[in-house]
Design an enzyme around this catalytic site. Structure first.
Site, PDB file in Angstrom:
ATOM      1  N   CYS A   9       0.791  -1.035   0.166  1.00  0.00           N
ATOM      2  CA  CYS A   9       0.059   0.081  -0.035  1.00  0.00           C
ATOM      3  C   CYS A   9       0.813   1.219   0.072  1.00  0.00           C
ATOM      4  O   CYS A   9       0.400   2.216  -0.296  1.00  0.00           O
ATOM      5  CB  CYS A   9      -0.961  -0.168   1.261  1.00  0.00           C
ATOM      6  SG  CYS A   9      -0.307  -0.366   2.694  1.00  0.00           S
TER       7      CYS A   9
ATOM      8  N   ARG B 168       4.444   1.175  -1.280  1.00  0.00           N
ATOM      9  CA  ARG B 168       5.330   1.382  -1.866  1.00  0.00           C
ATOM     10  C   ARG B 168       5.299   0.340  -3.220  1.00  0.00           C
ATOM     11  O   ARG B 168       4.727  -0.799  -2.936  1.00  0.00           O
ATOM     12  CB  ARG B 168       6.766   1.034  -1.100  1.00  0.00           C
ATOM     13  CG  ARG B 168       7.029  -0.332  -0.724  1.00  0.00           C
ATOM     14  CD  ARG B 168       7.909  -0.482   0.433  1.00  0.00           C
ATOM     15  NE  ARG B 168       7.826   0.251   1.372  1.00  0.00           N
ATOM     16  CZ  ARG B 168       8.528   1.280   1.898  1.00  0.00           C
ATOM     17  NH1 ARG B 168       9.521   1.904   0.966  1.00  0.00           N
ATOM     18  NH2 ARG B 168       8.182   1.860   3.100  1.00  0.00           N
TER      19      ARG B 168
ATOM     20  N   GLY C 184     -13.336  -6.681   2.285  1.00  0.00           N
ATOM     21  CA  GLY C 184     -12.046  -7.418   2.017  1.00  0.00           C
ATOM     22  C   GLY C 184     -11.659  -8.758   2.971  1.00  0.00           C
ATOM     23  O   GLY C 184     -11.791  -8.366   4.136  1.00  0.00           O
TER      24      GLY C 184
ATOM     25  N   GLU D 277      -5.330 -10.546   4.225  1.00  0.00           N
ATOM     26  CA  GLU D 277      -4.680 -10.336   5.411  1.00  0.00           C
ATOM     27  C   GLU D 277      -4.963  -9.213   6.103  1.00  0.00           C
ATOM     28  O   GLU D 277      -5.382  -8.961   7.249  1.00  0.00           O
ATOM     29  CB  GLU D 277      -3.204 -10.485   4.948  1.00  0.00           C
ATOM     30  CG  GLU D 277      -2.401 -10.483   6.519  1.00  0.00           C
ATOM     31  CD  GLU D 277      -0.706 -10.287   6.202  1.00  0.00           C
ATOM     32  OE1 GLU D 277       0.124 -10.119   7.156  1.00  0.00           O
ATOM     33  OE2 GLU D 277      -0.490 -10.665   5.015  1.00  0.00           O
TER      34      GLU D 277
END
Length: 409
Positions: A50, A52, A183, A186
């Protein structure tokens, strides 16, 4: 050192620009395969999170950035937003990255699992190569050691934890609040678990085709993804954390179905899940990754301890790289030493009460032992010399062994 990387992150680009360069797992693999198969890189690992997007290569001839921009069809006008690192600078950076020392949320833990996943994906498709394989494994091991032995932050932190902490600071306790988590990856599961711990009433979206394989955290209710808009009027907070290339919440749809006054939408994805146009809606607030801010850095002593541990890992990797670079020379020196040893033992072996085949077998074992012993001594010597000193020793021994073998002949 033929290691290079290019990357774009929160330091050089806002979330709107970062999402243009975000790569799904399949797109990242496609790029890695092109760089290895077509452009001759020995190995490639692509990291896209989120905050890079980074492309790592070993053994690549030429500049990496132009290839990345070309192969991803990106506008070269954005080249200035990318950071390029190579050699030991790249190695040092990766060590710090694994510990969360380069993260927007200082000391966060998720980057470690993201590094593991990126390496694993490249390894599974035979794209990592030995150098990046060893580098990433070294960085992961070093990060685990730092996490165990040094306290970089007051507590372990993740992106969802930071988001929830900010909400608590602004809106007070979350107990009893109705929350929707979009979502089931993870990030989504971690967000849902934390909200349940805070005493929230949590619903989690589930797609029909994943109903038999999804993991739903204990204490969470389930709502079909297709029905997410219908639940908005009942929600105080909505979190979205998917890898979808499309918006999970569109401004028009939010308007059509309505929402609770003062509802807060938290976008934990890059590319963004929530339509930026929704910011224009009244009586609704939106947070994205750039709103999460930085955690205070570690105290100087903790930072110093962490960097000492990381430097040990850097030194270990540099030693491994040196050994790999000179492996052919060391093998040659060992082989020549074995021949010298065999020549010296020819007469003594003849005097032993052995059959010819027994004598030959013994001679082979002596040669093999001699070769291995020389290699062990030479690799061990690297620990006590710097790179240039050790390289000079290897070169001198190689030349000496060659000369002695010439005299023997």
């Amino acid at each position: 050192m033929d290691i290079s990387m290019v990357g774009i992150d929160y330091n050089t680009a806002d979330v709107e620009l970062r999402e243009r360069f975000a790569l799904t797992a399949s797109r990242g693999l496609a790029l890695a395969e092109v760089l290895v198969r077509r452009h001759g890189a020995e190995g490639c690992v692509v990291l896209s999170t989120c905050n890079r997007t980074e492309v790592w290569c070993s053994g690549l001839q030429g500049e990496l950035l132009p290839l990345v921009l070309t192969e991803t069809g990106s506008d070269t006008a954005h080249a200035e937003c990318f950071i390029s690192r190579c050699g030991m600078e790249a190695v040092q950076y990766l060590m710090e990255l694994g510990c969360g020392m380069r993260s927007q949320i200082f000391g966060e833990d998720q980057i470690l699992s993201q590094l593991k996943e990126a390496l694993c994906l490249s390894r599974e498709h035979k794209l990592a190569g030995p150098v990046l394989e060893t580098l990433f494994r070294t960085a992961i091991t070093a990060a685990k050691r730092v996490k165990t032995e040094v306290r970089l932050t007051a507590k372990d932190t993740s992106v969802p934890e930071r988001a929830i902490h900010l909400l608590e600071q602004k809106y007070g306790g979350l107990k009893g609040k109705h929350c929707l988590v979009i979502g089931n990856g993870e990030m989504g599961r971690l967000t849902a678990e934390l909200l349940v711990e805070k005493g929230c009433e949590v619903l989690m979206t589930l797609r029909r085709y994943r109903s038999g394989q999804a993991v739903i955290p204990q204490g969470c209710g389930i709502i079909l993804y297709e029905e997410r808009y219908r639940s908005l009027p009942q929600q105080d907070f909505v979190f979205s954390a998917t890898s979808s290339p499309h918006y999970t919440l569109e401004a028009g749809q939010i308007c059509d179905t309505g929402f609770r006054k003062g509802c807060v939408l938290v976008d934990l994805a890059v590319p963004r899940d929530i339509d930026p146009a929704a910011r224009r809606l009244r009586e609704i607030e939106i947070y994205d990754m750039d709103d999460l801010g930085m955690e205070p850095s570690a105290d100087p002593e903790s930072l110093r301890e962490a960097k000492l541990l990381l430097q040990q890992a850097v030194d270990d990797f540099e030693q491994w790289l040196d050994c790999r670079r000179h492996a052919a020379e060391i093998q040659r020196i060992g082989g020549r030493t074995a021949k010298l040893t065999a020549a010296k033992l020819t007469k003594p072996l003849r005097k032993l009460p052995l059959e010819k085949d027994e004598r030959e077998e013994l001679q082979k074992k002596v040669e093999l032992t001699s070769c291995k012993s020389v290699a062990k001594l030479m690799y061990g010597m690297r620990k006590h010399l710097n790179s240039s000193e050790w390289a000079a020793c290897v070169a001198a021994l190689d030349k000496t062994a060659d000369e002695l073998n010439g005299e023997q002949k």
